[in-house]
Enzyme design. Structure first.
Site, mmCIF file in Angstrom:
data_model
loop_
_atom_site.group_PDB
_atom_site.id
_atom_site.type_symbol
_atom_site.label_atom_id
_atom_site.label_comp_id
_atom_site.label_asym_id
_atom_site.label_seq_id
_atom_site.Cartn_x
_atom_site.Cartn_y
_atom_site.Cartn_z
ATOM 1 N N GLU A 91 39.187 42.166 36.464
ATOM 2 C CA GLU A 91 40.649 42.104 36.376
ATOM 3 C C GLU A 91 41.130 40.670 36.213
ATOM 4 O O GLU A 91 40.515 39.749 36.730
ATOM 5 C CB GLU A 91 41.250 42.619 37.681
ATOM 6 N N CYS A 104 45.675 34.502 37.248
ATOM 7 C CA CYS A 104 44.668 34.660 38.293
ATOM 8 C C CYS A 104 43.388 35.170 37.623
ATOM 9 O O CYS A 104 43.400 36.207 36.966
ATOM 10 C CB CYS A 104 45.213 35.652 39.314
ATOM 11 N N CYS A 111 31.993 41.419 44.402
ATOM 12 C CA CYS A 111 31.900 40.260 45.292
ATOM 13 C C CYS A 111 30.962 40.599 46.440
ATOM 14 O O CYS A 111 30.983 41.703 46.970
ATOM 15 C CB CYS A 111 33.273 39.888 45.833
ATOM 16 N N CYS A 115 34.727 41.081 52.517
ATOM 17 C CA CYS A 115 35.841 40.939 53.477
ATOM 18 C C CYS A 115 36.427 42.335 53.723
ATOM 19 O O CYS A 115 36.617 43.108 52.775
ATOM 20 C CB CYS A 115 36.899 39.997 52.924
ATOM 21 N N CYS A 118 39.548 43.810 51.714
ATOM 22 C CA CYS A 118 39.591 43.581 50.269
ATOM 23 C C CYS A 118 38.866 44.682 49.504
ATOM 24 O O CYS A 118 37.706 44.984 49.788
ATOM 25 C CB CYS A 118 38.950 42.224 49.983
ATOM 26 N N CYS A 335 43.771 42.135 44.785
ATOM 27 C CA CYS A 335 42.416 41.956 44.295
ATOM 28 C C CYS A 335 41.562 43.225 44.342
ATOM 29 O O CYS A 335 41.386 43.835 45.377
ATOM 30 C CB CYS A 335 41.852 40.851 45.169
HETATM 31 S S1 SF4 Z 1 38.725 38.540 49.569
HETATM 32 FE FE1 SF4 Z 1 37.513 39.967 48.312
HETATM 33 S S2 SF4 Z 1 37.017 38.872 46.427
HETATM 34 FE FE2 SF4 Z 1 37.709 37.353 47.944
HETATM 35 S S3 SF4 Z 1 35.793 36.655 48.971
HETATM 36 FE FE3 SF4 Z 1 36.572 38.355 50.223
HETATM 37 S S4 SF4 Z 1 35.532 40.176 49.396
HETATM 38 FE FE4 SF4 Z 1 35.319 38.559 47.867
#
Ligand code: SF4
Length: 344
Positions: A91, A104, A111, A115, A118, A335
């Site tokens: 994206e 962005c 990833c 987190c 996310c 995100c």
């Molecule tokens: S917020 Fe999402 S994209 Fe950013 S580092 Fe954490 S898991 Fe990865």
């Protein structure tokens, strides 16, 4: 067969000298066609002789990421889902500012950081994006704006899918080529790299002087950070803050700290007090982002009054803090959410 947008400026110079056997100024011309004039085929490079174009076309193509979907939000945010050469989806988002757009950019497919708030983190890591895939997002964004006579693209934030500092070699090549006058002509002072924070990579980024970091902090203590960002918190908060204190900055430059407010988790006034003790008010500023509730994730949006009280408390401590508009909520601009919706 080369994809010409995968070649850095110096790769292109070497290609022109070693493989095309042409003088150096040809590299400048080709570079300008690729990044400033945004041609989509070698035949469009009309100041190259026909035989040279034919020779080049036999050795190289120009392939941009393919636009799989575009969604425009009521607040003006434009979100693209892009399909890469191997079919993977990423994206990128255009965010309207006063008289310009900020884009962005994603740097990885998925990833690895996981987190807990996310969507991308829940998808897991697939692979790093290449130089041409990262900058291809800018080509797509600029072309979209230009085709519609919209405001220009002036700022980049490496804040999309992925952890940019875990794709550091490619990121540095990208940042290095951004300001090229005959290329994208984007000042690195207008580029921000958003990271959960890795001391060694931050040291390298600082030494190269190619971008300012924005730290995805999201918690004022090691314990809370370990709970909501368990992998990021493998770097102890004390070590991260020490690395930031050593980050080379010019007078009046500040490091941005991103702080996502999660209802009942990190949004109390006590958390604001802890945050104020952590951040040097002369060297840091804080962006507060109110979380948007996301299906499948265990968090709720904070109350508006609480967000405002949190911001005020930081100002009372002498810190600079702003509530960032949570753009594009109606098109899932947070995100990873659009991709999650597409692949669900
Ligand atoms: S917020 Fe999402 S994209 Fe950013 S580092 Fe954490 S898991 Fe990865």
């Amino acid at each position: 067969m080369h994809n010409l947008i995968e070649l850095t400026k110096s790769d292109l110079e070497a290609f022109v000298a070693d493989e095309l056997k042409e003088p150096r100024f040809r590299a400048e011309q080709i570079w300008q066609w690729l990044w400033q004039k945004r041609v989509r085929g070698v035949e469009g490079m009309t100041n190259l002789s026909k035989p040279l174009r034919e020779k080049l076309a036999a050795m190289a193509v120009i392939t941009w990421p393919e636009v799989a979907r575009v969604q425009q939000s009521e607040d003006g945010t434009i979100k693209f889902l892009l399909r890469l050469g191997d079919g993977k989806l990423v994206e990128t988002v255009l965010i309207p500012m006063q008289d310009r757009y900020s884009q962005c950019l994603s740097t990885q497919v998925g990833c690895a950081m996981g987190c807990t708030f996310c969507s991308t983190g829940q998808l897991g890591f697939e692979r790093n994006m290449t130089y041409g895939e990262i900058l291809g997002q800018v080509l797509v964004g600029r072309q979209y704006l230009e085709d519609r006579g919209m405001n220009p693209l002036k700022n980049l934030v490496f804040m999309g899918m992925g952890e940019p500092l875990l794709n550091l070699d490619t990121l540095l090549k990208v940042l290095n080529d951004l300001p090229c006058e005959r290329g994208l002509s984007l000042s690195w002072r207008r580029s921000m790299v958003s990271t959960v924070g890795f001391p060694e990579q931050l040291r390298i980024l600082g030494e190269m002087e190619v971008a300012l970091p924005a730290i995805s902090l999201h918690a004022p203590t090691q314990e809370l950070r370990a709970r909501i960002m368990p992998k990021a918190a493998r770097v102890h908060l004390d070590d991260l803050m020490a690395a930031l204190r050593a980050y080379p900055m010019r007078p009046r430059e500040r490091i941005t700290f991103e702080y996502l407010l999660l209802k009942g988790v990190n949004d109390s006034l006590e958390h604001a007090d802890q945050l104020a003790r952590l951040i040097d008010r002369k060297k840091g500023k804080i962006n507060l982002i109110a979380y948007n509730a996301t299906e499948g994730l265990p968090y709720e949006a904070p109350d508006r009054a609480q967000v405002e009280a949190f911001e005020k408390r930081l100002w009372d401590h002498g810190l600079t803090a702003f509530i960032r508009r949570s753009m594009g909520a109606d098109i899932k601009a947070a995100c990873g959410q659009l991709k999650a919706a597409q692949t669900a």
